[in-house]
Scaffold this motif. Sequence first.
Motif, PDB file in Angstrom:
ATOM      1  N   GLY A 143      -0.763   0.396  -0.558  1.00 49.64           N
ATOM      2  CA  GLY A 143      -1.690   1.505  -0.407  1.00 49.64           C
ATOM      3  C   GLY A 143      -1.010   2.846  -0.516  1.00 49.64           C
ATOM      4  N   ARG A 144      -1.596   3.819   0.169  1.00 47.79           N
ATOM      5  CA  ARG A 144      -0.997   5.160   0.217  1.00 47.79           C
ATOM      6  C   ARG A 144      -1.355   5.790   1.552  1.00 47.79           C
ATOM      7  NH1 ARG A 144      -5.289   6.583  -3.543  1.00 47.79           N
ATOM      8  NH2 ARG A 144      -6.680   8.012  -2.465  1.00 47.79           N
ATOM      9  N   ILE A 145      -0.493   6.651   2.011  1.00 42.31           N
ATOM     10  CA  ILE A 145      -0.715   7.346   3.279  1.00 42.31           C
ATOM     11  C   ILE A 145      -0.524   8.837   3.058  1.00 42.31           C
ATOM     12  CG2 ILE A 145      -0.125   5.426   4.812  1.00 42.31           C
ATOM     13  CD1 ILE A 145       2.448   8.050   4.482  1.00 42.31           C
ATOM     14  N   THR A 146      -0.979   9.611   4.020  1.00 40.42           N
ATOM     15  CA  THR A 146      -0.723  11.040   4.019  1.00 40.42           C
ATOM     16  C   THR A 146       0.149  11.334   5.228  1.00 40.42           C
ATOM     17  OG1 THR A 146      -2.863  11.470   2.987  1.00 40.42           O
ATOM     18  CG2 THR A 146      -1.763  13.342   4.044  1.00 40.42           C
ATOM     19  N   LEU A 147       1.274  11.971   4.977  1.00 34.22           N
ATOM     20  CA  LEU A 147       2.174  12.396   6.046  1.00 34.22           C
ATOM     21  C   LEU A 147       1.680  13.765   6.489  1.00 34.22           C
ATOM     22  CD1 LEU A 147       4.774  12.146   7.739  1.00 34.22           C
ATOM     23  CD2 LEU A 147       6.039  12.972   5.742  1.00 34.22           C
ATOM     24  N   CYS A 148       1.193  13.854   7.717  1.00 39.37           N
ATOM     25  CA  CYS A 148       0.558  15.069   8.226  1.00 39.37           C
ATOM     26  C   CYS A 148       1.445  15.742   9.277  1.00 39.37           C
ATOM     27  CB  CYS A 148      -0.788  14.727   8.857  1.00 39.37           C
ATOM     28  SG  CYS A 148      -1.909  13.869   7.741  1.00 39.37           S
ATOM     29  N   SER A 152      -1.389  22.920   6.959  1.00 40.60           N
ATOM     30  CA  SER A 152      -2.785  22.593   6.661  1.00 40.60           C
ATOM     31  C   SER A 152      -2.919  21.403   5.719  1.00 40.60           C
ATOM     32  CB  SER A 152      -3.494  23.810   6.061  1.00 40.60           C
ATOM     33  OG  SER A 152      -2.843  24.195   4.856  1.00 40.60           O
ATOM     34  N   LYS A 153      -1.934  21.175   4.884  1.00 34.22           N
ATOM     35  CA  LYS A 153      -2.030  20.096   3.908  1.00 34.22           C
ATOM     36  C   LYS A 153      -0.916  19.075   4.141  1.00 34.22           C
ATOM     37  CE  LYS A 153      -3.033  19.576  -0.914  1.00 34.22           C
ATOM     38  NZ  LYS A 153      -3.024  20.129  -2.239  1.00 34.22           N
ATOM     39  N   GLY A 154      -1.263  17.807   4.057  1.00 34.03           N
ATOM     40  CA  GLY A 154      -0.280  16.747   4.215  1.00 34.03           C
ATOM     41  C   GLY A 154       0.355  16.382   2.881  1.00 34.03           C
ATOM     42  N   LEU A 155       1.306  15.469   2.955  1.00 32.11           N
ATOM     43  CA  LEU A 155       1.997  14.989   1.762  1.00 32.11           C
ATOM     44  C   LEU A 155       1.575  13.553   1.489  1.00 32.11           C
ATOM     45  CD1 LEU A 155       5.529  16.296   2.776  1.00 32.11           C
ATOM     46  CD2 LEU A 155       3.968  17.361   1.151  1.00 32.11           C
ATOM     47  N   THR A 156       1.146  13.280   0.273  1.00 31.26           N
ATOM     48  CA  THR A 156       0.728  11.926  -0.082  1.00 31.26           C
ATOM     49  C   THR A 156       1.948  11.095  -0.458  1.00 31.26           C
ATOM     50  OG1 THR A 156      -1.399  12.726  -0.877  1.00 31.26           O
ATOM     51  CG2 THR A 156      -0.704  10.561  -1.649  1.00 31.26           C
ATOM     52  N   VAL A 157       2.018   9.892   0.113  1.00 28.70           N
ATOM     53  CA  VAL A 157       3.119   8.966  -0.177  1.00 28.70           C
ATOM     54  C   VAL A 157       2.470   7.653  -0.615  1.00 28.70           C
ATOM     55  CG1 VAL A 157       5.265   7.948   0.680  1.00 28.70           C
ATOM     56  CG2 VAL A 157       4.419  10.066   1.710  1.00 28.70           C
ATOM     57  N   ARG A 158       2.785   7.205  -1.825  1.00 28.03           N
ATOM     58  CA  ARG A 158       2.160   6.017  -2.412  1.00 28.03           C
ATOM     59  C   ARG A 158       3.060   4.792  -2.311  1.00 28.03           C
ATOM     60  NH1 ARG A 158       0.744  10.436  -5.031  1.00 28.03           N
ATOM     61  NH2 ARG A 158      -1.388  10.724  -5.726  1.00 28.03           N
ATOM     62  N   LYS A 159       2.469   3.643  -2.614  1.00 26.50           N
ATOM     63  CA  LYS A 159       3.205   2.375  -2.635  1.00 26.50           C
ATOM     64  C   LYS A 159       4.493   2.533  -3.444  1.00 26.50           C
ATOM     65  CE  LYS A 159       2.944  -2.415  -4.114  1.00 26.50           C
ATOM     66  NZ  LYS A 159       2.106  -3.473  -4.664  1.00 26.50           N
ATOM     67  N   GLY A 160       5.604   2.086  -2.833  1.00 23.78           N
ATOM     68  CA  GLY A 160       6.906   2.169  -3.494  1.00 23.78           C
ATOM     69  C   GLY A 160       7.624   3.485  -3.281  1.00 23.78           C
ATOM     70  N   GLU A 161       6.990   4.425  -2.596  1.00 25.61           N
ATOM     71  CA  GLU A 161       7.615   5.719  -2.325  1.00 25.61           C
ATOM     72  C   GLU A 161       8.093   5.787  -0.879  1.00 25.61           C
ATOM     73  OE1 GLU A 161       5.237   8.487  -5.560  1.00 25.61           O
ATOM     74  OE2 GLU A 161       4.603   8.598  -3.457  1.00 25.61           O
ATOM     75  N   THR A 162       9.021   6.694  -0.633  1.00 27.92           N
ATOM     76  CA  THR A 162       9.668   6.845   0.670  1.00 27.92           C
ATOM     77  C   THR A 162       9.514   8.275   1.158  1.00 27.92           C
ATOM     78  OG1 THR A 162      11.324   5.215   0.006  1.00 27.92           O
ATOM     79  CG2 THR A 162      11.893   6.618   1.868  1.00 27.92           C
ATOM     80  N   TYR A 196       2.161  12.776  12.041  1.00 32.25           N
ATOM     81  CA  TYR A 196       1.527  11.462  12.102  1.00 32.25           C
ATOM     82  C   TYR A 196       1.226  11.017  10.673  1.00 32.25           C
ATOM     83  CZ  TYR A 196      -2.820  14.125  11.496  1.00 32.25           C
ATOM     84  OH  TYR A 196      -3.802  14.957  11.036  1.00 32.25           O
ATOM     85  N   LEU A 197       0.832   9.770  10.540  1.00 37.14           N
ATOM     86  CA  LEU A 197       0.439   9.235   9.246  1.00 37.14           C
ATOM     87  C   LEU A 197      -1.068   9.012   9.254  1.00 37.14           C
ATOM     88  CD1 LEU A 197       3.206   6.510   8.694  1.00 37.14           C
ATOM     89  CD2 LEU A 197       3.253   8.934   8.071  1.00 37.14           C
ATOM     90  N   ALA A 198      -1.704   9.262   8.127  1.00 41.30           N
ATOM     91  CA  ALA A 198      -3.148   9.038   8.005  1.00 41.30           C
ATOM     92  C   ALA A 198      -3.412   8.249   6.729  1.00 41.30           C
ATOM     93  CB  ALA A 198      -3.888  10.372   7.961  1.00 41.30           C
ATOM     94  N   ASN A 199      -4.361   7.341   6.820  1.00 42.45           N
ATOM     95  CA  ASN A 199      -4.787   6.591   5.641  1.00 42.45           C
ATOM     96  C   ASN A 199      -6.119   7.190   5.202  1.00 42.45           C
ATOM     97  OD1 ASN A 199      -5.642   4.873   3.666  1.00 42.45           O
ATOM     98  ND2 ASN A 199      -5.414   3.007   4.868  1.00 42.45           N
ATOM     99  N   ARG A 200      -6.081   8.037   4.185  1.00 47.72           N
ATOM    100  CA  ARG A 200      -7.293   8.712   3.709  1.00 47.72           C
ATOM    101  C   ARG A 200      -7.867   8.014   2.473  1.00 47.72           C
ATOM    102  NH1 ARG A 200      -4.778  14.682   4.798  1.00 47.72           N
ATOM    103  NH2 ARG A 200      -5.120  14.644   7.043  1.00 47.72           N
ATOM    104  N   SER A 201      -7.436   6.793   2.255  1.00 47.65           N
ATOM    105  CA  SER A 201      -7.932   6.032   1.105  1.00 47.65           C
ATOM    106  C   SER A 201      -8.974   5.013   1.567  1.00 47.65           C
ATOM    107  CB  SER A 201      -6.773   5.306   0.420  1.00 47.65           C
ATOM    108  OG  SER A 201      -6.376   4.171   1.179  1.00 47.65           O
TER     109      SER A 201
END
Length: 180
Positions: A130-135, A140-150, A160-165
């Motif tokens: 999946g993908r998460i947002t590092l908040c 105001s804006k988080g960073l998106t981190v996708r499958k296979g990314e660190t 915190y981490l958020a799953n906005r998918s």
Amino acid sequence: MIDVGHRIRQLRIKNDLTLEELASRTELTKGFLSQLERNLTSPSLQTLEDICEALGVTMSRFFADEKEEQVVFTEEDVFVDERKDQVLHWIVPNAQKNRMEPLLLDLEPGAESMHIDPHDGEEMGYVLNGRITLCFSNRSKGLTVRKGETFYINGNEAHYLANRSSHRASVLWISTPPVF
């Protein structure tokens, strides 16, 4: 029964000493110490006490049973904490006593991880699925981190981490020192 020779050698190597250096510190001969390490002779109590002192251990510590530290952890070792919209997998038992703490985090769609307060340390995460947002609390804006990314961050900001998918996300999340 403890293998005295092996234990002396083990401690000598751990202290990064040669036989010659240990001989110098104990006023024993290199040949005698070599025979001790190969269990060809036995030391007197006084000699063993001198060796222990040179190696930086007490006699009781020298003879203490050293428990073999667990290095490999299996599914049976994992503690799973199921919450409303997330599942935490504590993959190394009692990791809070270590310098780092790894866990697997499964976040359902729309879920957020625990909020981590600022701390002196670092964290890294690897997105397995999946993908998460590092908040961050002060951005105001988080960073998106996708499958296979660190991601790799300092712990000096609340985050915190958020799953906005619309799909479940899984993250290997490691903190040093332990904060989870």
